[in-house]
Design a protein around this motif. Sequence first.
Motif, PDB file in Angstrom:
ATOM      1  N   PHE A 162       0.046 -23.262 -10.501  1.00  0.00           N
ATOM      2  CA  PHE A 162      -0.455 -23.968  -9.403  1.00  0.00           C
ATOM      3  C   PHE A 162      -1.839 -23.912  -9.199  1.00  0.00           C
ATOM      4  N   VAL A 163      -2.271 -23.056  -9.566  1.00  0.00           N
ATOM      5  CA  VAL A 163      -3.834 -22.804  -9.212  1.00  0.00           C
ATOM      6  C   VAL A 163      -4.776 -23.870  -9.734  1.00  0.00           C
ATOM      7  N   ARG A 164      -4.202 -24.314 -11.060  1.00  0.00           N
ATOM      8  CA  ARG A 164      -4.945 -25.644 -11.697  1.00  0.00           C
ATOM      9  C   ARG A 164      -4.799 -26.842 -11.064  1.00  0.00           C
ATOM     10  N   ARG A 165      -3.506 -26.711 -10.233  1.00  0.00           N
ATOM     11  CA  ARG A 165      -3.128 -28.053  -9.693  1.00  0.00           C
ATOM     12  C   ARG A 165      -4.126 -28.294  -8.125  1.00  0.00           C
ATOM     13  N   HIS A 166      -4.287 -27.039  -7.556  1.00  0.00           N
ATOM     14  CA  HIS A 166      -4.768 -27.105  -6.319  1.00  0.00           C
ATOM     15  C   HIS A 166      -6.353 -27.111  -6.529  1.00  0.00           C
TER      16      HIS A 166
ATOM     17  N   SER B  67       0.750 -21.808   5.249  1.00  0.00           N
ATOM     18  CA  SER B  67      -0.259 -20.821   4.614  1.00  0.00           C
ATOM     19  C   SER B  67       0.502 -19.853   3.777  1.00  0.00           C
ATOM     20  N   TYR B  68       1.739 -19.481   3.893  1.00  0.00           N
ATOM     21  CA  TYR B  68       2.583 -18.433   3.119  1.00  0.00           C
ATOM     22  C   TYR B  68       2.432 -18.923   1.713  1.00  0.00           C
ATOM     23  N   MET B  69       2.978 -20.475   1.658  1.00  0.00           N
ATOM     24  CA  MET B  69       3.123 -20.835   0.157  1.00  0.00           C
ATOM     25  C   MET B  69       1.667 -20.761  -0.573  1.00  0.00           C
ATOM     26  N   TYR B  70       0.540 -21.306   0.263  1.00  0.00           N
ATOM     27  CA  TYR B  70      -0.710 -21.402  -0.239  1.00  0.00           C
ATOM     28  C   TYR B  70      -1.077 -20.069  -1.041  1.00  0.00           C
TER      29      TYR B  70
ATOM     30  N   GLY C  29      -2.391 -16.707  -5.478  1.00  0.00           N
ATOM     31  CA  GLY C  29      -2.551 -15.176  -6.179  1.00  0.00           C
ATOM     32  C   GLY C  29      -3.766 -14.812  -5.736  1.00  0.00           C
ATOM     33  N   SER C  30      -4.055 -13.391  -6.164  1.00  0.00           N
ATOM     34  CA  SER C  30      -5.388 -13.000  -5.995  1.00  0.00           C
ATOM     35  C   SER C  30      -6.602 -13.724  -6.706  1.00  0.00           C
ATOM     36  N   ALA C  31      -6.474 -13.744  -8.021  1.00  0.00           N
ATOM     37  CA  ALA C  31      -7.129 -14.672  -8.861  1.00  0.00           C
ATOM     38  C   ALA C  31      -7.386 -15.954  -8.289  1.00  0.00           C
ATOM     39  N   GLY C  32      -6.449 -16.586  -8.092  1.00  0.00           N
ATOM     40  CA  GLY C  32      -6.712 -18.056  -7.641  1.00  0.00           C
ATOM     41  C   GLY C  32      -7.335 -18.291  -6.336  1.00  0.00           C
ATOM     42  N   LEU C  33      -7.007 -17.360  -5.489  1.00  0.00           N
ATOM     43  CA  LEU C  33      -8.002 -17.464  -4.098  1.00  0.00           C
ATOM     44  C   LEU C  33      -9.439 -17.144  -4.294  1.00  0.00           C
TER      45      LEU C  33
END
Length: 965
Positions: free
Chosen positions: A17-21, A769-772, A777-781
């Motif tokens: 998901f990170v690369r999509r956000h 926010s829970y889903m986000y 994850g930690s790295a994505g945030l």
Amino acid sequence: MSEPLITLAQLEQTEDFVRRHIGPSESEIHSMLDAVGATSLDDLMEQTVPGSILTESGTSVGSSKTEAQALAELKAIAGQNHIFRSHIGMGYADTFTPNVILRNVLENPGWYTAYTPYQPEIAQGRLEALLNFQQLTLDLTGLELASASLLDEGTAAAEAMTLAKRMSKNKKSNSFFVADNVHPQTYSVVKNRADMFGFDVVVGKTENAAESDCFGALLQYPSSTGEIQNISDIIAAVQANKGIVSVAADIMSLVLLKSPGELGADVVLGSAQRFGVPMGYGGPHAAFFATRDKYKRSLPGRIIGVSKDTRGRPALRMALQTREQHIRREKANSNICTAQVLLANMASFYAVYHGPEGLKTIAQRIHRFTDILASGLQQKGFELAHNTWFDTITVNTENKETIVQAALAKGINLRTDLDGQIGISLDETTVRSHIEDLFEIFCGVDHGLDVAALDANIVANGSASIPAELQRDSAILTNEVFNKYHSETEMLRYIKSLEDKDLALNHSMISLGSCTMKLNATAEMIPVTWPEFGKLHPFAPVDQAQGYSTMITELESWLVDVTGYDTMSMQPNSGAQGEYAGLIAIQKYHESRNEGHRNICLIPSSAHGTNPASANMVSLKVVVVDCDKNGNIDLADLRAKAEEAGDNLSCIMVTYPSTHGVYEETIKEVCEIIHAHGGQVYMDGANMNAQVGITSPGSIGSDVSHLNLHKTFCIPHGGGGPGMGPIGVKSHLAPFLPGHNVVDINGEHAANGAVSAAPWGSASILPISYMYIKMMGSAGLRKATQVAILNANYIAKRLEQHFPVLYRGRNDKVAHECIIDLRPLKEASGVTELDVAKRLNDYGFHAPTMSFPVAGTLMIEPTESEALAELDRFCDAMIGIRQEIAKVQSGEWSSDDNPLHNAPHTLADICDNDWNRSYDRNLAAYPVEAVRRNKFWPSVNRIDDVYGDRNLVCSCPSVESYREE
């Protein structure tokens, strides 16, 4: 040759998901890093963020999940909730959200991703829907002026109290009367607010209101236990003593009842939830608020007004109260910075779809079922507390526990907080079988009652449960809009016609500084409308809401980790409410140490306007701290003013990164100075998108922050609401977090007052926010924060050759936003920041934040969600506008005949046979080639704000008025 095989881990990464956000691709990130002079994202952080606060450890929220994984896990958690049928009432009712509204408004990014309509030319759709909400409010309340929604019924009642204090002619009184039949959660919110202002709250029977020497009174109509009283004489008696009377009313009952305005009320308020908005375990729900025209300057929140554009056509805008906190600061009427626009729009569409006759049918059906239930119970010997009701009856009983257990066994919740009584409320979802279930619960299986026979008897003999003198005889919803769109085809097209007038995130980047308009991913939004989250009553037994408990507990733990605090409170349902709750905690902490005299709040001159307004709400004296020429807090001035405050210093309210978009190097020193003088540090969470994973307010030295979940943590802005503003605190402030008098949410500190009506605020949007966090994850945030900073620095780099970038931090870097200074250009050309903002509309963009925190500037925040192509498109637009300004400077275009002065351009302009401007109409409409591919047409020309305020009209214009125009 065949392609080499990649590992399973790499294959799984393609679904990350990170690369999509995060908007920019890896290659785009490297390209932008080169442009800003950094070798990596970590290198950029080292260049930008002070080493004393920068952390490399990030957060500990776990690894990222795919959309499918996160949805499956949350679905399992949601399954822990048990959806019992609710007859609890107390201001919350089950409702049917018409599917045409559910799919095309609540689940539609065209409605939920729009920003507050500060640029009204590209917001006419939601402004019209809000005007309809105001008209709906006026018709049902019988008053003259309505706001465009407030946060909930409890906070609206608290706002009514402060309006009464300002406007009452009983200046010597410090007492506010609250009837003892007001909803208990409303009382708690009002009492908490009164305590912070130093008001005395007097509780008594409604009929005794006039006996209290009060500046104002709050009555409930119908009462919390269902009684309908004629309160006209009571209202008149309080007013005769110079008090202001506010009435909290049930919106559906007002379809059948004489309006409180007709009974003499000065203010009428309540929740619009049951007009098609799910209960959602407490919110978000739009409150309605109406008052007399003579009190318009004290009306809290926003008013939508009818003005005209430069072509003389009717056009809508926010009137009077637009961002009043930033102008009046601690003298503002309230600290409300957001509303519940998305939910108010849903309620207004509900009224449009059903129309006056449809609403009457719904209300009459609810009332008839209540009559049938009351009649049957009375036949079986049950005593009712009242002989009048709309949808709620209260039963006196000696075997309460037996009845309650029988109800629970059938999956039904009744109201149980009343001594020796049980409350039963019905709603539009009630059917005959529900009444039969209730008869069985109260009277046993062999009760012998027949719903049809009871109904026939009522039809034959009439009903006296609504007193004759209180039956509505005035017309409602006579405006055309409420009488035109009753088929789904017509309603669908009406909703779409309004959506098409609004620019939202599904059209283009919204680069508002300090507002963080980032991606609201579809996977985050999907759980909001799951019935497991939507259909729970906020006062349902907690063992039925274990899914909510699990989700909220995990979300709180993540937010504690992200912020560096020790405890969270999820109750505040907006950022401004979070500020208020945080300041209450600070003041109660001081009082617990016998230092209640601490009443001075230091606020930097660059602060958000809600900061001083919130400080005023807890009776703090605001002292402004200067900023230096670089926009940083002036440490010498801070030391001097902290020293001067001495033992009276309560706190400082500081934003980090600063409101000027810079990581101030001295932030830890700021905290140390305040703590050395016994004060507390409140850190505004507006710019948290520049902290997550790379630093934290708790580690910097702050004691409390609110978090704008509708910014950093992806809850959408909804066109101006909903918001969510939970607060994180250090352990010493934890005992002073909000409590709730209906649901124990705070253990040994449950007696603390509430700041919002529902225990967990707007609980139904917390899954976003829970889903986000779950999917990032930690790295994505951490990466999201890094890319947000990268994008801002990239924009600053591209624009610096064309516009001065006003403030920079270390190594000439900005944080997550940058401010460009238009004042030199304005002086040289006469082109204003407003001209630039409106011209951006022609390029297909919403303007950045205008003239805040510095007049004559634009504050730009791209967020991490925008790809390089969109960043470049925005920069190209700004550069194109700079070239247009140059033509005004050179005299090629005159100051009053140029595309900036006349912006935004509409189809009416382009199709005008009398086009006589000095520039080409193609240039007006299509300033760059990219606009042709996806042209957004503003539906009105520039709106005349002065005309709108001088000719204040806040109700739906008649068809005739449009014809006259």
